[in-house]
Design a protein around this motif. Structure first.
Motif, PDB file in Angstrom:
ATOM      1  N   LYS A 104     -18.644 -11.197   0.271  1.00  0.00           N
ATOM      2  CA  LYS A 104     -18.412 -11.653  -1.088  1.00  0.00           C
ATOM      3  C   LYS A 104     -17.346 -10.824  -1.779  1.00  0.00           C
ATOM      4  N   ASN A 105     -17.371  -9.500  -1.573  1.00  0.00           N
ATOM      5  CA  ASN A 105     -16.459  -8.649  -2.313  1.00  0.00           C
ATOM      6  C   ASN A 105     -15.348  -8.069  -1.467  1.00  0.00           C
ATOM      7  N   ASN A 144     -10.513  -8.838   3.583  1.00  0.00           N
ATOM      8  CA  ASN A 144     -10.518  -9.777   2.471  1.00  0.00           C
ATOM      9  C   ASN A 144     -11.860 -10.477   2.364  1.00  0.00           C
ATOM     10  N   PRO A 145     -12.293 -10.772   1.133  1.00  0.00           N
ATOM     11  CA  PRO A 145     -13.539 -11.532   0.987  1.00  0.00           C
ATOM     12  C   PRO A 145     -13.362 -12.956   1.479  1.00  0.00           C
ATOM     13  N   CYS A 184     -15.773 -15.436   0.607  1.00  0.00           N
ATOM     14  CA  CYS A 184     -16.602 -16.370  -0.150  1.00  0.00           C
ATOM     15  C   CYS A 184     -15.770 -17.291  -1.040  1.00  0.00           C
ATOM     16  N   ASP A 185     -14.512 -16.906  -1.310  1.00  0.00           N
ATOM     17  CA  ASP A 185     -13.732 -17.810  -2.143  1.00  0.00           C
ATOM     18  C   ASP A 185     -13.285 -19.032  -1.343  1.00  0.00           C
ATOM     19  N   LYS A 186     -13.173 -18.858  -0.014  1.00  0.00           N
ATOM     20  CA  LYS A 186     -12.799 -20.015   0.802  1.00  0.00           C
ATOM     21  C   LYS A 186     -14.016 -20.796   1.274  1.00  0.00           C
ATOM     22  N   GLY A 190     -17.323 -21.341  -0.036  1.00  0.00           N
ATOM     23  CA  GLY A 190     -18.263 -21.144  -1.134  1.00  0.00           C
ATOM     24  C   GLY A 190     -19.677 -21.539  -0.787  1.00  0.00           C
ATOM     25  N   SER A 191     -19.872 -22.741  -0.223  1.00  0.00           N
ATOM     26  CA  SER A 191     -21.246 -23.183   0.024  1.00  0.00           C
ATOM     27  C   SER A 191     -21.863 -22.435   1.192  1.00  0.00           C
ATOM     28  N   CYS A 220     -21.538 -19.248   1.594  1.00  0.00           N
ATOM     29  CA  CYS A 220     -22.061 -18.046   0.953  1.00  0.00           C
ATOM     30  C   CYS A 220     -23.316 -18.343   0.139  1.00  0.00           C
ATOM     31  N   SER A 221     -23.334 -19.455  -0.588  1.00  0.00           N
ATOM     32  CA  SER A 221     -24.503 -19.712  -1.436  1.00  0.00           C
ATOM     33  C   SER A 221     -25.712 -20.052  -0.586  1.00  0.00           C
TER      34      SER A 221
END
Lengths: 163, 215
Positions: free
Chosen positions: B159-160, B168-169, B171-173, B175-176, B178-179
């Motif tokens: 995530k961070n 590099n994180p 989770c921005d690419k 997203g689901s 990670c959730s």
């Protein structure tokens, strides 16, 4: 008999405090700077939250072990000590697991996420972290022994508390 | 805390003796108190079963959600002449050994709890098997805790990212991905808490067992 039990308990707790202190100190003193194709690369424990958690958890465990030696056996405080022993054991387990996961990524990298391994550049730092992890495992085993011994010690009073 | 729970299990058997004495004094009050005591006894007897069933649910949900966790997206990587070159990027749970261990630990814990729940009658008759089950409970709980801690540290890294190691994180690419991983992680932590409660109950039950059996 009670004196022997108290002696064994004190020895185990001092060993746990020593191992926890060793783990925390080795992790804190792991610091290496290297230059990699002109880029300055510095590796320190405080750059990774998992390692910070490792240091804090083991420092707290060391201080706690030293304080608990002062508790009288058989009092109500000793039952509370057993409970907090279990809690601290679980916290240490979590710290060792998280640090182990992160050092595995640092050693092998992750091709799917595009993370390069760093142990080739900061070899000494990786060895130090490995040493801290080994000390952490030893401290965990000693804590497990302490919990088992306290349970065995306290089990008899528990049985006689009815009627 | 251990002594209080232990006194519950012995109090129920003691109340069966006292209930018969109260019955001659005040019948109506005795029937209402005895039904309340019966309900409380049944509640106390059901506690381990309910805890184990919830632990089975929590751990299998965690294993299933993380095991089926996959996300892919296609993006344009290069343009050759006028034709764009697409590539598919996929994130699966098996990309990281931490998540593989997480799924394995949760699956083992769920299967173990299911087996113990189904064979409860056979196991809890004698003292030695119930002690063995208690020890195995502790082992499985610690295994679950390590799996959850490992996956949590990897999820934090995803995530961070980490600035100093130039990771590099992701989770921005994804997203689901990670959730869903976060949901599995929370479920596993709930499973660990339930197994800790089970451990405490087993400790209290095993400690007071010699007195109960002797009655």
């Amino acid at each position: 008999m009670a004196k022997v039990q108290r002696l064994i308990s004190i020895v185990l707790r001092l060993a746990a405090a020593a191992a926890a202190a060793a783990a925390a100190i080795i992790m804190v003193t792991s610091h290496e700077t290297t230059s990699f194709f002109g880029l300055e690369m510095e590796a320190k424990y405080s750059y990774t939250p998992s390692f910070i958690f490792f240091v804090v958890a083991f420092a707290v465990a060391c201080v706690y072990s030293l304080l608990v030696v002062l508790v009288r056996p058989g009092s109500t405080a000793s039952r509370l000590v057993l409970m907090s022993d279990v809690i601290i054991g679980m916290v240490l387990t979590g710290a060792v697991a998280a640090t182990g996961a992160l050092s595995e990524v640092g050693k092998n990298g992750n091709t799917h996420a595009g993370w390069l391994p760093i142990c080739v550049q900061v070899h000494e730092y990786c060895n130090r972290v490995m040493g801290a992890l080994i000390a952490g495992f030893v401290a965990l085993v000693v804590y497990f022994l302490i919990i088992m011994y306290s349970l065995h010690e306290l089990a008899e009073p528990l049985c006689s508390c009815h009627y | 805390m251990l002594t209080r729970t232990a006194s519950w299990t012995s109090h129920s058997s003691m109340d069966l003796e006292h209930g018969s004495k109260k019955h001659s004094a005040a019948p109506t009050a005795a029937t209402s108190t005895s039904t309340i005591l019966q309900l409380r006894d049944r509640f106390i007897a059901l506690q381990p079963i309910v805890l184990r069933a919830s632990a089975i649910l929590a751990t299998t949900v965690a294993a299933a959600v993380m095991g089926l966790n996959t996300q892919s997206y296609t993006a344009v990587v290069a343009i050759i002449g006028t034709k764009p070159l697409m590539q598919t990027f996929t994130a699966k749970f098996s990309d990281t050994p931490a998540f593989v261990y997480f799924v394995t630990a949760n699956a083992i814990a769920g299967a173990y709890n299911l087996v113990v729940l189904l064979m409860r009658r056979l196991i809890l008759q004698r003292r030695t098997p119930s002690l063995v089950v208690h020890m195995l409970d502790m082992v499985i709980m610690v295994m679950l805790a390590t799996g959850a801690a490992t996956a949590a540290s990897m999820a934090y890294l995803g995530k961070n990212g980490n600035l100093h190691t130039r990771w590099n994180p992701i989770c921005d690419k994804f997203g689901s991905f990670c959730s869903r991983g976060g949901i599995a992680l929370v479920s596993s932590f709930i499973g660990v808490a339930l197994m800790l409660a089970l451990n405490l109950l087993s400790a209290a039950a095993n400690a007071s067992r010699p007195n109960v059996v002797g009655q």
